[in-house]
Write a protein that holds these residues in place. Structure first.
Motif, PDB file in Angstrom:
ATOM      1  N   LYS A  21       0.828  -1.202   0.000  1.00  0.00           N
ATOM      2  CA  LYS A  21       0.000   0.000   0.000  1.00  0.00           C
ATOM      3  C   LYS A  21       0.867   1.259   0.000  1.00  0.00           C
ATOM      4  O   LYS A  21       0.594   2.218  -0.722  1.00  0.00           O
ATOM      5  CB  LYS A  21      -0.910  -0.012   1.230  1.00  0.00           C
ATOM      6  N   ARG A  25       0.733   3.857  -3.025  1.00  0.00           N
ATOM      7  CA  ARG A  25      -0.029   5.084  -2.771  1.00  0.00           C
ATOM      8  C   ARG A  25       0.721   6.123  -1.941  1.00  0.00           C
ATOM      9  O   ARG A  25       0.230   7.231  -1.746  1.00  0.00           O
ATOM     10  CB  ARG A  25      -1.346   4.723  -2.080  1.00  0.00           C
ATOM     11  N   ALA A  29      -0.857   7.448   2.877  1.00  0.00           N
ATOM     12  CA  ALA A  29      -2.063   6.644   2.713  1.00  0.00           C
ATOM     13  C   ALA A  29      -2.235   5.632   3.838  1.00  0.00           C
ATOM     14  O   ALA A  29      -3.310   5.066   4.015  1.00  0.00           O
ATOM     15  CB  ALA A  29      -2.029   5.902   1.370  1.00  0.00           C
TER      16      ALA A  29
END
Length: 230
Positions: A21, A25, A29
């Motif tokens: 993740k 991102r 995030a």
């Protein structure tokens, strides 16, 4: 439960893994729990790493509380071994050094929030009172931080002569005083005001200015200058 001895990030679905993740991102995030889980990497017996991260944050009062904690407090957490404690303490030290560099490169009073964050990282998690002095050059940049006294801080336990000698040693043009209140109350006492006045007078004799005196707790750093007490 033996199969859960080191339940880590790889057991999560791909779209729920903090590392993937973050790379996809960006770090903003991730939640505080995900960032801490990424740092810890594995859980402990019977506890997933995400659950461990969540419990640590709840125990210490969030990310700020965790970063302000001490090695001794981490040692009291059941199941948190030396390796994981070392990782958390390393991040804390990196934060301290990053803030130190910022204060060394820029005029201290131009960034009061950085001063507050720095002092909270240095003093906020202490279980006993610590009196520290930030020594500044003629451009109000940080030269050094020294913890000079410990214990109950009064006019009789903080020696002005020692503070003056350290200021001369660092060729300081100004200082910022700071001490913590382990009770959590970020308000100066009458004794704090008297101590500040004594040190201000002593340092003035060697042409060193007292710019501020911060009262530091885990969650706040109060400026006596902003209160009109300097």
């Amino acid at each position: 439960m033996d199969g859960l001895l080191a339940v880590g990030l790889k057991s999560l679905p791909n779209d729920a893994r903090p590392r993937e993740k973050l790379l996809a991102r960006g770090p903003s995030a991730l939640s505080d729990v995900e960032l801490l889980a990424l740092l810890l990497r594995t859980g402990i017996r019977g506890k997933h790493v995400v659950q461990l991260a969540q419990e640590l944050l709840e125990h210490f009062g969030g990310m700020a509380g965790l970063l302000h904690t001490s090695a001794e407090a981490l040692r009291q957490v059941k199941g948190l071994g030396p390796a994981k404690r070392a990782e958390v303490l390393a991040v804390l030290e990196l934060a301290r050094r990053a803030l130190t560099q910022r204060l060394q490169e820029k005029t201290l009073m131009e960034n009061p929030q950085a001063v507050r964050e720095y002092l909270q990282l240095q003093l906020g998690g202490r279980q006993h009172e610590v009196f520290a002095v930030l020594f500044l050059d003629s451009q109000n940049r940080l030269v050094a931080l020294e913890e000079l006294f410990r214990g109950t801080l009064t006019q009789t336990s903080v020696y002005p002569r020692e503070v003056v000698l350290r200021a001369l040693h660092h060729h300081a043009a100004a200082v910022v005083l700071a001490h913590n209140h382990p009770s959590g109350t970020a308000l100066p006492s009458r004794a704090d005001e008297a101590l500040t006045a004594t040190l201000k007078s002593a340092l003035a004799l060697v042409d060193v200015r007292v710019l501020d005196h911060f009262i530091v707790t885990r969650n706040h750093a109060a400026s006596m200058a902003e209160m009109g007490l300097i």
